[in-house]
Design a protein around this motif. Structure first.
Motif: not given
Length: 283
Positions: A109-115, A253-273
């Motif tokens: 019960d205590v550790w269910c989220e990491f199991l 729990r995995d990478y989905a919980d810790v991305p360095p930068l996460r976001g949404v935007y409205s406009g032109g396609r990203a050309e470079a990261l």
């Protein structure tokens, strides 16, 4: 006890093919304070300028959130940190818990989220087979060391062999990947064996012999922490202890919980990261 003082500068830049009129973003680039890490100074700078709010997420990671509502074709996020790190307080508990503890209802019960498996760490027959080998270890602490060794035997470090969406099962089948994959596979194996564990992200200073004042090109890194009667941190990518060269930024729990930068935007396609990490040893 070995101690390091490090300056980490992490720069992320986006360019867009046309105006972006609105964007909403979360940044996880702030080191967190632990028993082996002290944050001396930290700042996040955004261009175009934006007002940042700061909070701790469910897993204890520090998040800076901001939004932009004026047209822009470039976005830059620069995080600068000064931290002091030492060797892990305990590389593994002096008296690891027994396997029988893992089956107790209260423990589950205590550790269910990491199991529980996640989309990144869902087990398949190959993962379950490794978990069976891991369960033969004398205790869960030994099992963690067995698991990371088995994963390194089956996966070679190879840039471009996987991408950010690759799952543990896919990386294991390909036999190649980067630190994210090494960690996801090890998490999948340990969870299949019944051992709670979590994803840790941050930075690894690339040179153990770095001179004071020397700046080196670094990058984001990942390792894991398993609960075996105490948190036991291991780095399955290279097998070295988690120590003063590791700077912890976020857990989940995995990478989905810790991305360095996460976001949404409205406009032109990203050309470079563009991403650049510079690590300087200050003491």
């Amino acid at each position: 006890m070995s101690a390091w003082r490090l300056e980490v500068r992490h720069t992320t830049g986006f360019r867009y093919e046309s105006d972006v009129t609105a964007s909403y973003n979360e940044v996880r680039l702030s080191p967190i304070r632990t028993q082996r890490q002290w944050v001396l100074e930290h700042r996040v700078e955004v261009a175009p300028k934006a007002r940042l709010s700061r909070f701790a997420d469910y897993w204890g990671s520090v998040v800076h959130a901001f939004d932009l509502h004026r047209a822009h074709r470039e976005l830059s996020v620069v995080a600068t940190s000064h931290v002091e790190t030492v060797d892990a307080i305990a590389r593994r508990p002096a008296e690891p818990m027994a396997w029988s503890k893992l089956a107790e209802t209260e423990f589950l019960d205590v550790w269910c989220e990491f199991l529980m498996p996640t989309p990144y760490t869902e087990a398949d027959s190959a993962v379950d087979e490794l978990a069976e080998w891991v369960r033969r270890a004398r205790n869960p602490a030994d099992a963690v060391e067995t698991a990371e060794a088995l994963v390194r035997e089956r996966i070679s470090y190879e840039r471009g062999a996987t991408d950010v969406a690759t799952t543990a099962a896919q990386a294991l089948e390909r036999g190649a990947g980067v630190c994210q994959d090494f960690v996801h596979v090890t998490l999948a194996v340990l969870r299949s064996a019944g051992i709670p564990c979590r994803y840790a992200s941050g930075y690894l200073s690339p040179q153990a012999s770095a001179a004071i004042g020397e700046t080196t090109a670094g990058e984001s890194h990942a390792w894991l922490e398993a609960w075996v009667g105490g948190w036991f941190a291991v780095d399955p990518t290279n097998g070295q202890p988690v120590g003063p060269q590791h700077v912890l930024v976020a857990r989940g729990r995995d990478y989905a919980d810790v991305p360095p930068l996460r976001g949404v935007y409205s406009g032109g396609r990203a050309e470079a990261l563009e991403v650049q990490v510079e690590i300087t040893r200050r003491a």
